[in-house]
Motif scaffolding. Structure first.
Motif, PDB file in Angstrom:
ATOM      1  N   GLY A  16       0.765  -1.183   0.071  1.00  0.00           N
ATOM      2  CA  GLY A  16       0.150  -0.061   0.084  1.00  0.00           C
ATOM      3  C   GLY A  16       0.755   1.254  -0.025  1.00  0.00           C
ATOM      4  N   ALA A 140      -5.119  -1.348   6.259  1.00  0.00           N
ATOM      5  CA  ALA A 140      -5.483  -0.081   6.085  1.00  0.00           C
ATOM      6  C   ALA A 140      -5.741   0.852   7.061  1.00  0.00           C
ATOM      7  CB  ALA A 140      -6.921  -0.229   5.428  1.00  0.00           C
ATOM      8  N   ILE A 167      -4.268   0.215  -1.952  1.00  0.00           N
ATOM      9  CA  ILE A 167      -3.766  -0.966  -1.594  1.00  0.00           C
ATOM     10  C   ILE A 167      -4.153  -2.090  -2.634  1.00  0.00           C
ATOM     11  CG2 ILE A 167      -4.109  -2.955   0.201  1.00  0.00           C
ATOM     12  CD1 ILE A 167      -4.904  -0.868   2.171  1.00  0.00           C
TER      13      ILE A 167
END
Length: 250
Positions: A16, A140, A167
């Motif tokens: 990410g 996340a 991501i």
């Protein structure tokens, strides 16, 4: 005029990039991603560091080699900042001598943080610290928590305007790609968008085609069941949160 994190989650293999800036649509300019590698190109950004670097990483080149090549061929490298993570999970970072202070980077285990035109070096160090301190969080959420720590340490010294989070989960297309291009509190807006994404979007993402299963898993009944179950769970969690807030939870 930006700070960002490039990272790989060891448990899931997700990669990410998350970025925030007092600049319009930083999420459109900074991240360059592949199935298992990531680049953040910033400061006086040269998009070719991202596009050409992405091609080289996809061919298995190391992050440090790619970065060395970009520096060597760009006469304006002193104004550039870039950090990246290759297919093996190794990181490399570069901050040009002419990037506006504070400018710097920090490389950790499976991640890097870099920023320029920041309130101070604490923005980078606090972002890195928070990432390492929250390894228990989903990937996340960990990225957003780390960026919020950097913002609390001063962030971009000009203020706030945009943020973006991308991501990838082993595919050439993103598992999640959300942006706040022009917002008074862009990291908070990313939080809100991520919460909305969990309602349906990320459930549907689990059924999308992959390189291994080109046709995906088009079981509509199963999908609808998971969406309804998730809706019921979220509603129940909301009621519990409201009860705790009002002191009426049994």
């Amino acid at each position: 005029m930006t700070y960002s994190i490039v990272a790989k989650d060891k448990e899931t293999g997700m990669v990410g990039v998350i970025v925030a800036s007092r600049f319009f649509a930083a999420g459109a300019m900074v991240p360059y991603m592949g199935a298992d590698f990531a680049i953040a190109s910033q400061s006086w950004v040269n998009p070719l560091w991202g596009t050409e670097g992405r091609q080289m990483l996809a061919q298995g080149e190391s992050a440090q080699h790619v970065l060395n090549c970009m520096v060597a061929k760009d006469e304006g490298h002193a104004t550039r900042q870039c950090h990246m993570l290759d297919q093996s999970g190794s990181s490399a970072a570069f901050t040009g001598d002419d990037c506006i202070d504070f400018a710097g980077h920090e490389i950790g285990d499976g991640f890097s943080v870099a920023g320029n035109m920041l309130a101070g070096k604490e923005v980078v160090s606090e972002t890195a610290r928070a990432y390492c301190d929250h390894l228990h969080l989903p990937f996340a959420e960990r990225l957003m928590t780390a960026m919020e720590a950097g913002e609390a340490a001063g962030g971009d010294k000009r203020g706030k305007q945009s943020a973006g989070l991308v991501i990838h989960r082993g595919e050439s297309y993103p598992w999640l790609d959300i942006r706040a291009d022009d917002h008074e509190d862009p990291l908070a807006e990313l939080r809100r968008l991520y919460d909305v994404a969990q309602e349906t979007y990320l459930i549907v993402a689990n059924y999308l085609p992959t390189q291994e299963h080109f046709s995906g898993r088009p079981d509509e009944a199963d999908l609808e069941g998971k969406i309804e179950a998730n809706k019921a769970r979220r509603e129940q969690d909301g009621k519990k949160s409201q009860s705790r807030a009002t002191g009426t939870e049994m």
